[in-house]
Write a protein that holds these residues in place. Structure first.
Motif, PDB file in Angstrom:
ATOM      1  N   ILE A  97     -33.454  -1.417 -15.287  1.00 42.73           N
ATOM      2  CA  ILE A  97     -32.484  -0.347 -15.493  1.00 42.73           C
ATOM      3  C   ILE A  97     -32.362   0.498 -14.235  1.00 42.73           C
ATOM      4  N   ARG A  98     -33.488   0.766 -13.596  1.00 39.96           N
ATOM      5  CA  ARG A  98     -33.449   1.556 -12.353  1.00 39.96           C
ATOM      6  C   ARG A  98     -32.608   0.863 -11.288  1.00 39.96           C
ATOM      7  N   ASN A  99     -32.850  -0.424 -11.103  1.00 40.35           N
ATOM      8  CA  ASN A  99     -32.147  -1.152 -10.044  1.00 40.35           C
ATOM      9  C   ASN A  99     -30.702  -1.481 -10.417  1.00 40.35           C
ATOM     10  N   ASN A 100     -30.509  -2.076 -11.578  1.00 39.76           N
ATOM     11  CA  ASN A 100     -29.179  -2.544 -11.957  1.00 39.76           C
ATOM     12  C   ASN A 100     -28.321  -1.447 -12.584  1.00 39.76           C
ATOM     13  N   GLY A 101     -28.962  -0.584 -13.371  1.00 40.31           N
ATOM     14  CA  GLY A 101     -28.232   0.576 -13.865  1.00 40.31           C
ATOM     15  C   GLY A 101     -27.838   1.495 -12.731  1.00 40.31           C
ATOM     16  N   GLY A 102     -28.764   1.676 -11.782  1.00 42.06           N
ATOM     17  CA  GLY A 102     -28.446   2.473 -10.605  1.00 42.06           C
ATOM     18  C   GLY A 102     -27.337   1.842  -9.782  1.00 42.06           C
ATOM     19  N   GLY A 103     -27.393   0.522  -9.618  1.00 41.60           N
ATOM     20  CA  GLY A 103     -26.347  -0.170  -8.869  1.00 41.60           C
ATOM     21  C   GLY A 103     -24.987  -0.020  -9.514  1.00 41.60           C
ATOM     22  N   HIS A 104     -24.954  -0.093 -10.842  1.00 41.84           N
ATOM     23  CA  HIS A 104     -23.690   0.080 -11.571  1.00 41.84           C
ATOM     24  C   HIS A 104     -23.162   1.508 -11.402  1.00 41.84           C
ATOM     25  N   TYR A 105     -24.025   2.474 -11.601  1.00 40.25           N
ATOM     26  CA  TYR A 105     -23.601   3.880 -11.523  1.00 40.25           C
ATOM     27  C   TYR A 105     -23.185   4.259 -10.107  1.00 40.25           C
ATOM     28  N   ASN A 106     -23.994   3.868  -9.133  1.00 37.84           N
ATOM     29  CA  ASN A 106     -23.685   4.196  -7.739  1.00 37.84           C
ATOM     30  C   ASN A 106     -22.337   3.637  -7.316  1.00 37.84           C
ATOM     31  N   HIS A 107     -22.101   2.380  -7.640  1.00 38.52           N
ATOM     32  CA  HIS A 107     -20.857   1.754  -7.208  1.00 38.52           C
ATOM     33  C   HIS A 107     -19.653   2.295  -7.965  1.00 38.52           C
ATOM     34  N   SER A 108     -19.843   2.664  -9.222  1.00 36.96           N
ATOM     35  CA  SER A 108     -18.747   3.268  -9.975  1.00 36.96           C
ATOM     36  C   SER A 108     -18.296   4.571  -9.309  1.00 36.96           C
ATOM     37  N   ILE A 109     -19.251   5.345  -8.805  1.00 29.87           N
ATOM     38  CA  ILE A 109     -18.919   6.552  -8.051  1.00 29.87           C
ATOM     39  C   ILE A 109     -18.249   6.185  -6.731  1.00 29.87           C
ATOM     40  N   PHE A 110     -18.831   5.212  -6.043  1.00 28.00           N
ATOM     41  CA  PHE A 110     -18.373   4.826  -4.704  1.00 28.00           C
ATOM     42  C   PHE A 110     -16.904   4.423  -4.697  1.00 28.00           C
ATOM     43  N   TRP A 111     -16.507   3.550  -5.629  1.00 28.64           N
ATOM     44  CA  TRP A 111     -15.103   3.121  -5.654  1.00 28.64           C
ATOM     45  C   TRP A 111     -14.182   4.307  -5.911  1.00 28.64           C
ATOM     46  N   SER A 112     -14.617   5.226  -6.756  1.00 27.06           N
ATOM     47  CA  SER A 112     -13.731   6.319  -7.165  1.00 27.06           C
ATOM     48  C   SER A 112     -13.519   7.359  -6.081  1.00 27.06           C
ATOM     49  N   ILE A 113     -14.491   7.506  -5.174  1.00 26.00           N
ATOM     50  CA  ILE A 113     -14.348   8.565  -4.155  1.00 26.00           C
ATOM     51  C   ILE A 113     -13.772   8.021  -2.845  1.00 26.00           C
ATOM     52  N   MET A 114     -13.220   6.801  -2.907  1.00 18.63           N
ATOM     53  CA  MET A 114     -12.488   6.257  -1.767  1.00 18.63           C
ATOM     54  C   MET A 114     -11.050   5.982  -2.189  1.00 18.63           C
ATOM     55  N   GLY A 115     -10.167   5.866  -1.202  1.00 14.89           N
ATOM     56  CA  GLY A 115      -8.779   5.562  -1.513  1.00 14.89           C
ATOM     57  C   GLY A 115      -7.982   5.269  -0.260  1.00 14.89           C
ATOM     58  N   PRO A 116      -6.825   4.628  -0.423  1.00 12.04           N
ATOM     59  CA  PRO A 116      -6.020   4.217   0.731  1.00 12.04           C
ATOM     60  C   PRO A 116      -5.393   5.369   1.505  1.00 12.04           C
ATOM     61  N   ASN A 117      -5.292   6.526   0.898  1.00 15.35           N
ATOM     62  CA  ASN A 117      -4.725   7.690   1.595  1.00 15.35           C
ATOM     63  C   ASN A 117      -5.804   8.734   1.833  1.00 15.35           C
ATOM     64  N   GLY A 118      -6.976   8.240   2.198  1.00 19.77           N
ATOM     65  CA  GLY A 118      -8.124   9.124   2.352  1.00 19.77           C
ATOM     66  C   GLY A 118      -8.199   9.773   3.717  1.00 19.77           C
ATOM     67  N   GLY A 119      -9.350  10.367   3.950  1.00 15.00           N
ATOM     68  CA  GLY A 119      -9.581  11.039   5.223  1.00 15.00           C
ATOM     69  C   GLY A 119      -9.307  12.528   5.130  1.00 15.00           C
ATOM     70  N   GLY A 120      -9.337  13.177   6.276  1.00  9.10           N
ATOM     71  CA  GLY A 120      -9.108  14.613   6.303  1.00  9.10           C
ATOM     72  C   GLY A 120     -10.357  15.370   5.905  1.00  9.10           C
ATOM     73  N   SER A 121     -10.180  16.427   5.161  1.00  7.63           N
ATOM     74  CA  SER A 121     -11.297  17.284   4.774  1.00  7.63           C
ATOM     75  C   SER A 121     -11.031  17.891   3.404  1.00  7.63           C
ATOM     76  N   PRO A 122     -12.072  18.381   2.743  1.00  7.95           N
ATOM     77  CA  PRO A 122     -11.883  18.969   1.423  1.00  7.95           C
ATOM     78  C   PRO A 122     -11.245  20.351   1.511  1.00  7.95           C
ATOM     79  N   SER A 123     -10.884  20.874   0.351  1.00 14.03           N
ATOM     80  CA  SER A 123     -10.320  22.215   0.294  1.00 14.03           C
ATOM     81  C   SER A 123     -10.947  22.952  -0.877  1.00 14.03           C
ATOM     82  N   GLY A 124     -10.500  24.156  -1.106  1.00 12.30           N
ATOM     83  CA  GLY A 124     -10.943  24.904  -2.264  1.00 12.30           C
ATOM     84  C   GLY A 124     -12.418  25.248  -2.266  1.00 12.30           C
ATOM     85  N   LYS A 125     -13.004  25.284  -3.468  1.00  8.43           N
ATOM     86  CA  LYS A 125     -14.383  25.734  -3.632  1.00  8.43           C
ATOM     87  C   LYS A 125     -15.391  24.817  -2.943  1.00  8.43           C
TER      88      LYS A 125
END
Length: 203
Positions: free
Chosen positions: A72-100
């Protein structure tokens, strides 16, 4: 219910030229898909855990049955990590954050450029395979950490806001051993809107 490979929110070639199509296809289907399959196989041995979500499992590793804890540590972690990873990337990415989030980064690190430099250094210096993360603690304080293998900050009571995969499978086809080049290129695909959404839900 069995865990499923989440739908990739863009095409394999959408992050070109920074992350190549073949790497994306292999990384998503073979690596992430493999973690999901092995996670489900481990949970077959303990059906009483099947209704727990992935965050609950990773937060409570020490209390999981010993015979599946590492899986669970290895494979559950791999699933969770990659689910985050795909979501925080995108084709119109870059720049910098804003707001809070931007305000907290400036307050904590002295500026966005200083944050990028510290985060990139943490990712580049992670020995072997692992991840670098921007995390928030229970008091709302930001910090940068790295974790080995597929460990996730959530196991240690921290909330992952942004993460980069520095396993060689994430970049080796295009960048070979030049991890620093991959990290520099990766900033061009960060989807700050999604990162900000993650942060807003945590505060």
């Amino acid at each position: 219910m069995a865990f499923e490979l989440p739908k990739l929110p863009y095409s394999y070639d959408a992050l070109e030229p920074y992350i190549d199509s073949l790497t994306m296809e292999i990384h998503y289907n073979k690596h992430h898909g493999g973690y999901v399959s092995k996670l489900n196989a481990a949970l077959e041995k303990h059906p009483e855990l099947k209704n727990k979500d992935i965050e609950d499992l990773l937060k409570d590793l020490d209390n999981l049955p010993q015979d599946i804890r590492l899986a669970i540590r290895n494979n559950g972690g791999g699933h969770y990590n990659h689910s985050i990873f795909w979501s925080i990337m995108g084709p119109n990415g870059g720049g910098s954050p804003s707001g809070k989030l931007s305000e907290n980064i400036v307050k904590t690190f002295g500026g966005f450029d200083k944050f990028k430099e510290e985060f990139s250094s943490e990712a580049a210096s992670r020995f072997g395979s692992g991840w670098a993360w921007l995390v928030m603690d229970k008091n709302g304080h930001l910090s940068i950490i790295s974790t080995p293998n597929q460990d996730n900050p959530i196991t240690f009571g921290l909330k992952p806001i942004l993460g980069i995969d520095v396993w060689e499978h994430a970049y080796y086809l295009k960048y070979q051993n030049m991890r620093a080049d991959y990290i520099q290129a990766w900033w061009n695909v960060v989807n700050w809107e999604e990162v900000e959404n993650r942060y807003e839900k945590m505060i």
